[in-house]
Each structure stands twice: as structure tokens, then as C-alpha cells.
Design a protein around this motif. Structure first.
Motif, short mmCIF file in Angstrom:
data_model
loop_
_atom_site.label_atom_id
_atom_site.label_comp_id
_atom_site.label_asym_id
_atom_site.label_seq_id
_atom_site.Cartn_x
_atom_site.Cartn_y
_atom_site.Cartn_z
N LEU A 112 31.77 20.02 18.26
CA LEU A 112 31.09 20.96 17.37
C LEU A 112 31.92 22.23 17.24
O LEU A 112 32.08 22.78 16.14
N SER A 113 32.49 22.68 18.34
CA SER A 113 33.34 23.86 18.32
C SER A 113 34.58 23.63 17.46
O SER A 113 34.96 24.48 16.63
N LYS A 129 33.68 23.52 13.69
CA LYS A 129 33.44 24.86 13.14
C LYS A 129 34.75 25.58 12.86
O LYS A 129 34.87 26.31 11.87
N ARG A 180 36.14 24.03 9.70
CA ARG A 180 35.39 24.54 8.55
C ARG A 180 35.90 25.91 8.12
O ARG A 180 36.13 26.15 6.93
N ARG A 225 31.66 21.76 4.88
CA ARG A 225 30.29 21.79 5.39
C ARG A 225 30.17 20.88 6.61
O ARG A 225 31.02 20.01 6.83
N LEU A 226 29.13 21.08 7.40
CA LEU A 226 28.92 20.30 8.61
C LEU A 226 27.66 19.43 8.50
O LEU A 226 26.65 19.86 7.94
N ARG A 238 26.03 18.64 11.12
CA ARG A 238 25.17 19.36 12.07
C ARG A 238 25.91 20.62 12.52
O ARG A 238 27.13 20.59 12.73
N ASP A 239 25.17 21.73 12.66
CA ASP A 239 25.80 22.96 13.15
C ASP A 239 25.13 23.44 14.44
O ASP A 239 25.30 24.59 14.85
N ASP A 240 24.36 22.54 15.06
CA ASP A 240 23.77 22.84 16.37
C ASP A 240 23.66 21.54 17.15
O ASP A 240 24.17 20.50 16.72
#
Length: 289
Positions: free
Chosen positions: A85-86, A89, A92, A103-104, A106-108
Motif C-alpha cells: 500500500l505504501s 501510494k 500514484r 488511482r488506487l 484501496r487506500d486503506d
């Protein structure tokens, strides 16, 4: 569709209003039918990619795993879901600095079934899909980055088969309901569009590997292929990037540093930009013929 007969001269005001409301109702029904028709499914049960409204390219970045699915876990307890995830981001942010709408999925820390990840890319009208991972293997000496595209002829190596089987099984954590949504994907028939998409995916993979090679060890020098569920879009070039093996002690330490996450993210973003430049050149040459 029936037509309305002319109203008689002596029609009451109430009759006129009723006729108007009936016309509006029929019009609304027609619009609803049109909307339903516009969401026809493709042969592998995914919705067709949405039409783009702007000129900017859209890249859907998919941080692997999340929520109840931690992904691979390193010897020091590092979880794949947090690491990727890191990195996603960072990718992105870098793509956006190049004018690309990244875009993601999921961002969490959220679990998303594999089928839904592809659907998200379709609904956003993505030009490219990339799933980002930091996977593990039974042997802690396994190391290096790899890039995978979809295969309709079996896996290109034993490692590709192992990783795809492991990744495709994550939906079982959410129960049978999530798995069942992909039942049609198991029998997908590859037409000319899908074959062309795979070719573009392989090219995308080569651009990414070229950018990663100077900054990190490669586990495989060419784009591998396997039947990853998240790569099964029939029309969106899609790749899965294994940034490193989190089960390798040395690479787990690297993945835990901000410097390496940014470095691998820059390589991935540069590979995407390079691919789009190649794609534009191909289109330009095709027009001149």
C-alpha cells in the motif's frame, strides 16, 4: 410502444394531467431499459470498461491483499498488505506528477475480492491495471523483483504457477461467496481483443523490468505469465509486479525502508510512462501507413 390518441375537446383537466403523467412514466421506463442495456457484460462476466470523459490517461493501481488478508509475512513480522500500500501510494504520486490520473483500488487496510479489483478498473475506465505485491516463498533465499502478465496457456515457470495459485486462493479467506463470483472467469474464452491485450501487457512488463533492473535485483529478466485472476480483464493491459520477496530476510529489511519503497516506486512509475510513450509512437506510425 403504444401511442396516445388525441384528447377529445371536452376532456377534463384531470384527464389531461393523467395523460401527461402516463407519457412521463413510459418515457422513464424507456430510459431505465436503456440504462440496463448499457451495462451489458463481456464474455468473462466483467462489465465493459466505462467510457472516458477526459483526455488524461487513467492508471488503476492495485495494492495486493488487505483487511483479513495480510498477504505474505516476513521473518520479522512485516506484512505484505502494508508494504505494498505504501509503494502504491508512492507510485500514484509520481504518476500524477507526470499528468497521469493514477488511482488506487484501496487506500486503506481493506479486503477486496479479486474479481472486484478488476471491476473497479473497468468502472473507472482505466487504460492500464497494475497489481503490486511483495510476495513470499517457502525458500527464504528466493529474492528479486518479477513482473507477470496473464497466460492462456499455463504458467511460464514453476514459480509463476506457485505464486498465481497462492494469489488466486486469497478470496477463500472471505468465504465461498467471494470465490463464486469468479466462476465464469475459469472458463474465459480469449478472443482477438484479449490476445492483443496480453501482448500489450507483456510489452508493459518489459518496460517496467527495464526500469527496475538498474535499481534492484531481478528474479526473472523477462515478463512471466500465469493465470492470475486480477489480470483477467479482456481489454485493459494488466500486470502484477512482485517488488521483492518479503520472506527473504534481506529484502524484508529493504521493504521496511522509505528509501527503497520510493526507489522501487520510481522505477515502476518510469516503466509506465515509458510504456505509454511507446504506445503513442506505435499509434503515430500506424496512422502514417
Amino acid at each position: 410502444m403504444s401511442t396516445f390518441k388525441p384528447l377529445k375537446k371536452l376532456a377534463s383537466r384531470r384527464q389531461v394531467l393523467k395523460a401527461g403523467l402516463a407519457a412521463l412514466t413510459l418515457s422513464g421506463m424507456s430510459s431505465a431499459v436503456a440504462r440496463e442495456t448499457s451495462t451489458l457484460k463481456t464474455s468473462n462476466s466483467h462489465s465493459k470498461p466505462a467510457k472516458k470523459t477526459g483526455s488524461r490517461r487513467i492508471v488503476m493501481l492495485d495494492p495486493g491483499h488487505g483487511g483479513i488478508d495480510s498477504g505474505a509475512i516476513g521473518h520479522q513480522g512485516s506484512m505484505e498488505k502494508h508494504v505494498v500500500l505504501s509503494i502504491a501510494k508512492n507510485v500514484r504520486a509520481l504518476l500524477r506528477s507526470h499528468g497521469i490520473d493514477a488511482r488506487l483500488t484501496r487506500d486503506d487496510d481493506t479486503f477486496i475480492p479479486l474479481y472486484d479489483r478488476v471491476e473497479i478498473a473497468h468502472k473507472h475506465g482505466a487504460d492500464l491495471f497494475m497489481s503490486i505485491h511483495a510476495d513470499g516463498f517457502t525458500n527464504p533465499s528466493a529474492a528479486g523483483a518479477s513482473v507477470f502478465a496473464l497466460s492462456n496457456r499455463g504458467a511460464s515457470s514453476a514459480m509463476a504457477k506457485y505464486l498465481s495459485d497462492k494469489e488466486n486462493a486469497v478470496d477463500e479467506l472471505a468465504g465461498k461467496k467471494a470465490v463464486d463470483k469468479d466462476h465464469l472467469l475459469q472458463q474465459v474464452l480469449f478472443d482477438l481483443v484479449q490476445t492483443d491485450t496480453i501482448k500489450n501487457s507483456l510489452t508493459l512488463g518489459s518496460h517496467i523490468l527495464k526500469q527496475i533492473k538498474p535499481v534492484h535485483r531481478l528474479h526473472s529478466r523477462s515478463t512471466e505469465q500465469a493465470a492470475f485472476v486480477v489480470l483477467k480483464s479482456p481489454s485493459i493491459p494488466s500486470v502484477l509486479v512482485e517488488t521483492s520477496f518479503i520472506t527473504n530476510p534481506g529484502e524484508e529489511k529493504l521493504l521496511g525502508t522509505t528509501a527503497f519503497r520510493q526507489k522501487i516506486a520510481r522505477a515502476i512509475a518510469s516503466g509506465i510512462v515509458s510504456y505509454f510513450n511507446w504506445f503513442d509512437n506505435q499509434k503515430a506510425h500506424a496512422r502514417k501507413r
